[in-house]
Design an enzyme around this catalytic site. Structure first.
Site, PDB file in Angstrom:
ATOM      1  N   GLY A   9       0.827  -1.206   0.000  1.00 45.67           N
ATOM      2  CA  GLY A   9       0.000   0.000   0.000  1.00 45.67           C
ATOM      3  C   GLY A   9       0.860   1.255   0.000  1.00 45.67           C
ATOM      4  N   SER A  10       0.387   2.287   0.648  1.00 48.56           N
ATOM      5  CA  SER A  10       1.022   3.602   0.519  1.00 48.56           C
ATOM      6  C   SER A  10       2.348   3.755   1.245  1.00 48.56           C
ATOM      7  CB  SER A  10       0.050   4.678   1.017  1.00 48.56           C
ATOM      8  OG  SER A  10      -1.078   4.756   0.155  1.00 48.56           O
ATOM      9  N   ILE A  11       2.752   2.802   2.084  1.00 46.59           N
ATOM     10  CA  ILE A  11       4.068   2.958   2.706  1.00 46.59           C
ATOM     11  C   ILE A  11       5.185   2.891   1.671  1.00 46.59           C
ATOM     12  CG2 ILE A  11       3.396   2.149   5.001  1.00 46.59           C
ATOM     13  CD1 ILE A  11       4.526  -0.594   4.291  1.00 46.59           C
TER      14      ILE A  11
END
Length: 474
Positions: A217-219
Site C-alpha cells: 500500500g502507501s508505505i
C-alpha cells in the site's frame, strides 16, 4: 628371449592400466570422504532426518536462549529418565523467532538454525570420529539474542487479538529489537496441541514478520518519492494537481481514496496526505525501467542470507506492466508483495542516513563457562540513497506524522517520522500499515507494523507503532 618380452608387454600394459584405475578410484574415495568430513559434516550431522544425532542430543543439556538483557527465553530441564526437555518461559511471546525443539515434530527458528551450538555438538573435534568422544560436552552453548523482552511484550500487546506482525530494528546496527507475529502458539505445549495448532485456519505457526507477503500500500510511496527526487522527476518546487482521480489511457482510472480531490500540492504535501494521484503519476513519469531500478537499489530482489529466514518478496515484471499496473505499483498495489521485515529495513535506511544495515537476531554465542564463541558485528549491507536525500525523505516523513495521515504515531516532545498505508487485498478489508522511526533527529528504533484486514493504517497501525516506540524510548 625377445619373443618372450614381446608377449609380456600387453600383460604389463594391462596391469599398469588396472593400477592407474585403482589409484584413481582410491583418490576419488579419499576426496569424497574428505568432502563429507570437512564440508558436509555439520549439515549431515544436524539434518532434521538424522535421528542418531537427535537421540544423542536428548542426553545433553541444551544451552540457554536469552534476550539481550539476559532474560531466559528457552531452557532445558532434566526428566526422571535422565533425558532433557525444553521449556519456554516466554510462551507465545518469542515463539516465531525462537521456534521449538520437539522430539516428534523437529525444530524451527533459532532452535533449528543454531542446533549445533545449543546441543554442544558443533565443534572441530567432532571430525576426529570416535576420538571426539573424549572431548564430548554434556552442556550446549548459550545464545544471546538481540531481542528486548520489554519491546517484544509491547509489540505483542500492541497487535491485540489481530492477525499481523511488528518488526523493530536498531537503524544503526541492524539488530532486531522486536519481532512479533500474531496469532502465536506456545512452543512448550506444541506436542500436546499439534493438531489444533497445525490445522488452525489462522495459521499460528506462520511467522508473518518474515514469511508473510502483503501488498505494501502507501508505505511504498517513500521509495517512489526518493526515486523521483533522485531522478529529478520531482523537486521541492514541482506542483502536482489532484482532481480525485488519475485518468490513464482511454478506459483506466486510478481513483483517490474516497474520490477526494487534494487540489494543488507539493511532493511533501502529497506524501503527508498519501495522494494516490500524485504517486500514480510519478510512477508513470519514471517509467518501468527506473521504477525497477528503484526497487533493486533497496535490495527487494536480493536475499538477506544470515540467520534470518525470509520468504522472497514478489516484484512485478516491470517490462511487461501496462500504464495502469505501473501506476498501481507506485501506490503499493498490483502484484507487488513484501514482508514486514523488508519494510522495517526501508524505514531504517532513511533513519540511518541512507545506509541499510544487515539485519541479525543473534548477538553472541558463549560456552557454558562464558567464553565467547561467536559475536555478531554490525555489517553495512546496501547504500541505496545518499545522506542528503535520505534526510529529505526523513523530513517529509516527519510531516506525515505531524500534519498528515500518521498523527496516530505522534509522541509528545519526541519527533516521529513515519508513513501510513491502507493496502487493498482480495481477502477482505484492507491491511493497515505503518513504517517509521524515532526520534527523528537521532533515530534509536525503526519499525514496521502490519495488521491484517484491520482498515486504515493511520487509525490502526500508527497507534500500535506508537506503543512500541514509547516503550523503546523510555
Amino acid at each position: 628371449m625377445r619373443n618372450k618380452i614381446n608377449q609380456d608387454q600387453p600383460i604389463r600394459r594391462n596391469i599398469y592400466k588396472v593400477a592407474l584405475f585403482s589409484i584413481g578410484l582410491l583418490a576419488i574415495l579419499l576426496g569424497y570422504i574428505t568432502y563429507l568430513q570437512v564440508i558436509k559434516s555439520n549439515s549431515l550431522a544436524f539434518h532434521p532426518l538424522n535421528r542418531r544425532t537427535a537421540e544423542a542430543a536428548r542426553k545433553i543439556e541444551r544451552g540457554l536462549i536469552t534476550d539481550s538483557q539476559g532474560k531466559v527465553i528457552a531452557i532445558s530441564k532434566q526428566t526422571a529418565s535422565q533425558e532433557y526437555t525444553r521449556e519456554y518461559p516466554g510462551g507465545a511471546l518469542f515463539a516465531h523467532v525462537v521456534g521449538y525443539d520437539s522430539p516428534k515434530y523437529g525444530q524451527t527458528g533459532i532452535e533449528s538454525t543454531y542446533d549445533g551450538h545449543l546441543s554442544g555438538q558443533i565443534a572441530p573435534e567432532r571430525r576426529l570420529g570416535a576420538i571426539s568422544q573424549l572431548f564430548k560436552s554434556n552442556t550446549g552453548d548459550n545464545i544471546t539474542l538481540t531481542l528486548d523482552a520489554r519491546l517484544q511484550q509491547a509489540a505483542y500487546q500492541a497487535l491485540g487479538d489481530n492477525r499481523g506482525a511488528i518488526v523493530a530494528i536498531s537503524p544503526g546496527t541492524g539488530a532486531i529489537l522486536a519481532m512479533v507475529s500474531r496469532p502465536g502458539f506456545n512452543p512448550g505445549s506444541l506436542d500436546a496441541n499439534w493438531n489444533d495448532i497445525s490445522q488452525a485456519e489462522s495459521s499460528p505457526l506462520l511467522n508473518r514478520a518474515t514469511q508473510g507477503l502483503y501488498p505494501p500500500g502507501s508505505i511504498i510511496k517513500v521509495l517512489v518519492a526518493e526515486t523521483a527526487l533522485a531522478d529529478q522527476m520531482a523537486t521541492g518546487k514541482r506542483e502536482f494537481t489532484c482532481t480525485g482521480a488519475l485518468k490513464i489511457g482511454p478506459d483506466y482510472v486510478l481513483p483517490e481514496s474516497g474520490n477526494k480531490a487534494h487540489g494543488k500540492l507539493s511532493l511533501e504535501e502529497a506524501l503527508a496526505v498519501s495522494c494516490n494521484v500524485t504517486f500514480g503519476q510519478l510512477a508513470l513519469d519514471l517509467g518501468p525501467a527506473k521504477m525497477a531500478r528503484g526497487f533493486e537499489r533497496y535490495g527487494f530482489s536480493r536475499p538477506l542470507d544470515g540467520d534470518i529466514s525470509e520468504i522472497p518478496g514478489k516484484l512485478p515484471d516491470f517490462s511487461k506492466l501496462g500504464d495502469g499496473d505501473l501506476a498501481q505499483t507506485g501506490i503499493g498495489q498490483g502484484s507487488l508483495l513484501v514482508t514486514p521485515l523488508r519494510m522495517a529495513l526501508l524505514a531504517a535506511t532513511f533513519a540511518n542516513r541512507g545506509t541499510m544495515m544487515k539485519p541479525y537476531l543473534v548477538q553472541k554465542i558463549t560456552t557454558p563457562d562464558g567464553v565467547v564463541v561467536k559475536e555478531t558485528a554490525p555489517e553495512k549491507w546496501l547504500s541505496p540513497v545518499d545522506e542528503q536525500l535520505a534526510a529529505q525523505i526523513a523530513r517529509m516523513m516527519v510531516t506525515v506524522v505531524n500534519a498528515g495521515t500518521g498523527k496516530g504515531a505522534a509522541i509528545r516532545n519526541i519527533e516521529v517520522a513515519g508513513k501510513t498505508g491502507t493496502a487493498e487485498n482480495p481477502h477482505g478489508s484492507p491491511h493497515a500499515w505503518f513504517i517509521g522511526f524515532a526520534p527523528a533527529e537521532n533515530p534509536q528504533i525503526a519499525i514496521a507494523v502490519v495488521v491484517e484486514n484491520a482498515g486504515a493504517g493511520g487509525a490502526i497501525a500508527a497507534p500500535a507503532a506508537r506503543e512500541v516506540l514509547v516503550q523503546a524510548l523510555q
